[in-house]
Design a protein around this motif. Sequence first.
Motif, PDB file in Angstrom:
ATOM      1  N   LEU A  83       0.833  -1.205   0.000  1.00  0.00           N
ATOM      2  CA  LEU A  83       0.000   0.000   0.000  1.00  0.00           C
ATOM      3  C   LEU A  83       0.871   1.260   0.000  1.00  0.00           C
ATOM      4  O   LEU A  83       0.601   2.210  -0.743  1.00  0.00           O
ATOM      5  N   ALA A  84       1.934   1.269   0.806  1.00  0.00           N
ATOM      6  CA  ALA A  84       2.828   2.434   0.859  1.00  0.00           C
ATOM      7  C   ALA A  84       3.472   2.686  -0.503  1.00  0.00           C
ATOM      8  O   ALA A  84       3.569   3.840  -0.951  1.00  0.00           O
ATOM      9  N   GLN A  85       3.894   1.617  -1.185  1.00  0.00           N
ATOM     10  CA  GLN A  85       4.492   1.770  -2.508  1.00  0.00           C
ATOM     11  C   GLN A  85       3.470   2.252  -3.535  1.00  0.00           C
ATOM     12  O   GLN A  85       3.786   3.059  -4.414  1.00  0.00           O
ATOM     13  N   THR A  86       2.240   1.773  -3.406  1.00  0.00           N
ATOM     14  CA  THR A  86       1.167   2.191  -4.316  1.00  0.00           C
ATOM     15  C   THR A  86       0.890   3.680  -4.158  1.00  0.00           C
ATOM     16  O   THR A  86       0.739   4.407  -5.144  1.00  0.00           O
ATOM     17  N   VAL A  87       0.833   4.137  -2.922  1.00  0.00           N
ATOM     18  CA  VAL A  87       0.606   5.565  -2.649  1.00  0.00           C
ATOM     19  C   VAL A  87       1.798   6.381  -3.150  1.00  0.00           C
ATOM     20  O   VAL A  87       1.629   7.408  -3.819  1.00  0.00           O
ATOM     21  N   LYS A  88       2.993   5.916  -2.828  1.00  0.00           N
ATOM     22  CA  LYS A  88       4.217   6.629  -3.224  1.00  0.00           C
ATOM     23  C   LYS A  88       4.322   6.778  -4.741  1.00  0.00           C
ATOM     24  O   LYS A  88       4.716   7.820  -5.252  1.00  0.00           O
ATOM     25  N   ASN A  89       3.946   5.721  -5.461  1.00  0.00           N
ATOM     26  CA  ASN A  89       4.045   5.738  -6.925  1.00  0.00           C
ATOM     27  C   ASN A  89       2.826   6.364  -7.602  1.00  0.00           C
ATOM     28  O   ASN A  89       2.706   6.325  -8.818  1.00  0.00           O
ATOM     29  N   LYS A  90       1.920   6.895  -6.787  1.00  0.00           N
ATOM     30  CA  LYS A  90       0.734   7.613  -7.278  1.00  0.00           C
ATOM     31  C   LYS A  90      -0.083   6.780  -8.266  1.00  0.00           C
ATOM     32  O   LYS A  90      -0.504   7.257  -9.317  1.00  0.00           O
ATOM     33  N   ILE A  91      -0.320   5.528  -7.881  1.00  0.00           N
ATOM     34  CA  ILE A  91      -1.128   4.631  -8.704  1.00  0.00           C
ATOM     35  C   ILE A  91      -2.602   4.957  -8.486  1.00  0.00           C
ATOM     36  O   ILE A  91      -2.985   5.507  -7.448  1.00  0.00           O
ATOM     37  N   HIS A  92      -3.433   4.622  -9.417  1.00  0.00           N
ATOM     38  CA  HIS A  92      -4.865   4.936  -9.449  1.00  0.00           C
ATOM     39  C   HIS A  92      -5.544   4.751  -8.085  1.00  0.00           C
ATOM     40  O   HIS A  92      -5.247   3.809  -7.348  1.00  0.00           O
ATOM     41  N   ASN A  93      -6.482   5.658  -7.755  1.00  0.00           N
ATOM     42  CA  ASN A  93      -7.206   5.595  -6.478  1.00  0.00           C
ATOM     43  C   ASN A  93      -7.956   4.277  -6.285  1.00  0.00           C
ATOM     44  O   ASN A  93      -8.114   3.807  -5.166  1.00  0.00           O
TER      45      ASN A  93
END
Length: 194
Positions: A83-93
Amino acid sequence: MSKKNIAILTVILAILIDQISKIYIKTHFYLGEEIKVLGMDWFRIHFTENNGMAWGFEFGGKAGKLFLTLFRLVAVSGIVYWLAQTVKNKIHNGVVIAISLILAGAIGNIIDSVFYGVIFNTPGGREVATLFSDEPYGKFFFGKVVDMLYFPIYQGESFTFFNAIFNGADSWISIGVALLFIFHKQAFPKKQEA
Protein backbone atom coordinates in the motif's frame (compact mmCIF):
# COMPACT_ATOMS: atom_id res chain seq x y z
CA MET A 1 -7.91 14.32 -1.07
CA SER A 2 -4.42 12.81 -1.18
CA LYS A 3 -3.90 9.12 -1.89
CA LYS A 4 -2.40 8.71 1.58
CA ASN A 5 -5.52 10.18 3.19
CA ILE A 6 -7.77 8.00 1.01
CA ALA A 7 -5.85 4.94 2.19
CA ILE A 8 -5.96 5.92 5.87
CA LEU A 9 -9.65 6.84 5.77
CA THR A 10 -10.57 3.62 3.93
CA VAL A 11 -8.67 1.44 6.41
CA ILE A 12 -10.07 3.18 9.50
CA LEU A 13 -13.69 3.22 8.29
CA ALA A 14 -13.58 -0.41 7.15
CA ILE A 15 -12.07 -1.61 10.46
CA LEU A 16 -14.60 0.41 12.47
CA ILE A 17 -17.58 -0.96 10.52
CA ASP A 18 -16.22 -4.51 10.87
CA GLN A 19 -15.49 -4.30 14.60
CA ILE A 20 -18.66 -2.42 15.58
CA SER A 21 -20.79 -4.98 13.74
CA LYS A 22 -18.93 -7.92 15.31
CA ILE A 23 -19.11 -6.51 18.84
CA TYR A 24 -22.79 -5.70 18.40
CA ILE A 25 -23.59 -9.22 17.17
CA LYS A 26 -21.53 -10.87 19.91
CA THR A 27 -23.16 -8.81 22.68
CA HIS A 28 -26.75 -8.90 21.32
CA PHE A 29 -27.10 -12.35 19.71
CA TYR A 30 -26.65 -15.74 21.26
CA LEU A 31 -24.51 -18.22 19.35
CA GLY A 32 -26.57 -19.68 16.51
CA GLU A 33 -29.27 -16.98 16.63
CA GLU A 34 -30.57 -15.95 13.23
CA ILE A 35 -32.86 -13.23 11.91
CA LYS A 36 -34.09 -12.52 8.41
CA VAL A 37 -33.19 -9.02 7.24
CA LEU A 38 -36.37 -7.22 6.19
CA GLY A 39 -38.12 -10.61 6.15
CA MET A 40 -36.04 -11.83 3.19
CA ASP A 41 -35.22 -15.54 3.06
CA TRP A 42 -31.99 -14.92 1.14
CA PHE A 43 -30.41 -12.32 3.52
CA ARG A 44 -29.93 -13.27 7.13
CA ILE A 45 -27.88 -12.34 10.14
CA HIS A 46 -26.71 -15.63 11.64
CA PHE A 47 -24.22 -15.46 14.52
CA THR A 48 -21.49 -18.07 14.40
CA GLU A 49 -17.82 -18.20 15.33
CA ASN A 50 -14.80 -20.02 13.97
CA ASN A 51 -11.09 -20.30 14.66
CA GLY A 52 -10.23 -18.03 11.79
CA MET A 53 -10.00 -20.03 8.59
CA ALA A 54 -12.39 -19.91 5.67
CA TRP A 55 -15.57 -21.98 6.09
CA GLY A 56 -14.51 -22.81 9.66
CA PHE A 57 -11.73 -25.12 8.45
CA GLU A 58 -9.25 -25.98 11.18
CA PHE A 59 -5.84 -27.60 11.17
CA GLY A 60 -3.24 -28.34 13.81
CA GLY A 61 -5.30 -27.40 16.89
CA LYS A 62 -3.81 -24.61 18.99
CA ALA A 63 -0.50 -24.70 17.12
CA GLY A 64 -2.34 -24.30 13.80
CA LYS A 65 -4.38 -21.38 15.20
CA LEU A 66 -1.21 -19.65 16.46
CA PHE A 67 0.55 -20.26 13.12
CA LEU A 68 -2.41 -18.81 11.22
CA THR A 69 -2.49 -15.66 13.36
CA LEU A 70 1.29 -15.16 13.09
CA PHE A 71 1.11 -15.73 9.33
CA ARG A 72 -1.59 -13.05 9.08
CA LEU A 73 0.59 -10.60 11.01
CA VAL A 74 3.45 -11.18 8.56
CA ALA A 75 1.06 -10.88 5.60
CA VAL A 76 -0.27 -7.58 6.94
CA SER A 77 3.30 -6.23 7.00
CA GLY A 78 3.60 -7.09 3.32
CA ILE A 79 0.24 -5.49 2.51
CA VAL A 80 1.26 -2.30 4.38
CA TYR A 81 4.44 -2.16 2.30
CA TRP A 82 2.46 -2.76 -0.92
CA LEU A 83 0.00 0.00 0.00
CA ALA A 84 2.83 2.43 0.86
CA GLN A 85 4.49 1.77 -2.51
CA THR A 86 1.17 2.19 -4.32
CA VAL A 87 0.61 5.57 -2.65
CA LYS A 88 4.22 6.63 -3.22
CA ASN A 89 4.05 5.74 -6.92
CA LYS A 90 0.73 7.61 -7.28
CA ILE A 91 -1.13 4.63 -8.70
CA HIS A 92 -4.87 4.94 -9.45
CA ASN A 93 -7.21 5.60 -6.48
CA GLY A 94 -9.10 2.39 -7.28
CA VAL A 95 -5.94 0.40 -6.54
CA VAL A 96 -5.28 2.39 -3.35
CA ILE A 97 -8.83 1.65 -2.14
CA ALA A 98 -8.52 -2.04 -3.14
CA ILE A 99 -5.32 -2.60 -1.18
CA SER A 100 -6.68 -0.55 1.73
CA LEU A 101 -9.76 -2.78 1.91
CA ILE A 102 -7.64 -5.94 1.81
CA LEU A 103 -5.49 -4.52 4.61
CA ALA A 104 -8.52 -3.54 6.70
CA GLY A 105 -10.06 -6.99 6.25
CA ALA A 106 -6.89 -8.73 7.34
CA ILE A 107 -6.56 -6.44 10.37
CA GLY A 108 -10.23 -6.94 11.28
CA ASN A 109 -9.88 -10.72 11.51
CA ILE A 110 -6.53 -10.41 13.30
CA ILE A 111 -8.21 -8.28 15.98
CA ASP A 112 -10.72 -11.09 16.59
CA SER A 113 -8.00 -13.75 16.73
CA VAL A 114 -5.63 -11.81 18.96
CA PHE A 115 -7.99 -10.05 21.38
CA TYR A 116 -11.48 -11.59 21.47
CA GLY A 117 -10.36 -14.52 23.62
CA VAL A 118 -9.32 -12.16 26.42
CA ILE A 119 -12.16 -9.62 26.25
CA PHE A 120 -15.27 -11.81 25.80
CA ASN A 121 -16.74 -14.68 27.77
CA THR A 122 -18.54 -17.66 26.27
CA PRO A 123 -22.04 -17.89 27.68
CA GLY A 124 -24.16 -20.96 27.18
CA GLY A 125 -27.66 -21.40 25.82
CA ARG A 126 -29.53 -18.26 24.85
CA GLU A 127 -27.25 -15.81 26.67
CA VAL A 128 -25.11 -13.23 24.93
CA ALA A 129 -21.41 -12.59 25.47
CA THR A 130 -20.11 -9.90 27.80
CA LEU A 131 -17.52 -7.41 26.54
CA PHE A 132 -14.55 -7.05 28.94
CA SER A 133 -15.67 -10.07 30.91
CA ASP A 134 -14.04 -11.05 34.21
CA GLU A 135 -14.01 -14.62 32.90
CA PRO A 136 -12.77 -14.50 29.29
CA TYR A 137 -12.93 -17.65 27.22
CA GLY A 138 -9.35 -17.77 25.97
CA LYS A 139 -5.90 -16.23 25.77
CA PHE A 140 -4.16 -13.73 23.51
CA PHE A 141 -3.85 -15.08 19.94
CA PHE A 142 -6.59 -17.69 20.53
CA GLY A 143 -9.78 -15.70 19.99
CA LYS A 144 -12.55 -16.81 17.67
CA VAL A 145 -13.60 -14.86 14.58
CA VAL A 146 -17.20 -13.61 14.60
CA ASP A 147 -19.23 -14.25 11.44
CA MET A 148 -22.79 -13.14 10.76
CA LEU A 149 -23.59 -12.36 7.12
CA TYR A 150 -25.51 -15.20 5.49
CA PHE A 151 -26.98 -15.20 1.97
CA PRO A 152 -28.62 -18.58 1.28
CA ILE A 153 -29.84 -17.52 -2.17
CA TYR A 154 -31.33 -20.94 -2.93
CA GLN A 155 -32.25 -23.61 -0.40
CA GLY A 156 -33.33 -27.04 -1.58
CA GLU A 157 -33.85 -30.22 0.40
CA SER A 158 -30.24 -31.34 0.07
CA PHE A 159 -28.49 -28.29 -1.36
CA THR A 160 -28.02 -24.65 -0.40
CA PHE A 161 -26.47 -22.25 -2.88
CA PHE A 162 -24.01 -19.98 -1.09
CA ASN A 163 -24.10 -21.33 2.42
CA ALA A 164 -20.97 -19.51 3.63
CA ILE A 165 -21.37 -17.26 6.66
CA PHE A 166 -18.87 -14.40 6.74
CA ASN A 167 -18.19 -10.95 8.24
CA GLY A 168 -17.32 -7.41 7.22
CA ALA A 169 -13.58 -8.11 7.17
CA ASP A 170 -14.11 -11.00 4.75
CA SER A 171 -16.25 -8.71 2.60
CA TRP A 172 -13.55 -6.03 2.49
CA ILE A 173 -10.99 -8.58 1.30
CA SER A 174 -13.34 -9.88 -1.41
CA ILE A 175 -14.25 -6.36 -2.58
CA GLY A 176 -10.56 -5.39 -2.58
CA VAL A 177 -9.63 -8.41 -4.72
CA ALA A 178 -12.52 -7.65 -7.12
CA LEU A 179 -11.28 -4.05 -7.45
CA LEU A 180 -7.77 -5.33 -8.21
CA PHE A 181 -9.25 -7.34 -11.09
CA ILE A 182 -11.07 -4.24 -12.33
CA PHE A 183 -7.97 -2.04 -12.04
CA HIS A 184 -5.44 -4.76 -12.87
CA LYS A 185 -3.72 -2.66 -15.56
CA GLN A 186 -3.10 0.13 -13.06
CA ALA A 187 -2.26 -2.25 -10.21
CA PHE A 188 0.18 -4.38 -12.18
CA PRO A 189 1.50 -2.20 -15.02
CA LYS A 190 3.73 -3.87 -17.57
CA LYS A 191 7.25 -2.46 -17.58
CA GLN A 192 7.91 -0.58 -20.77
CA GLU A 193 10.72 -1.87 -22.92
CA ALA A 194 13.72 0.43 -23.33
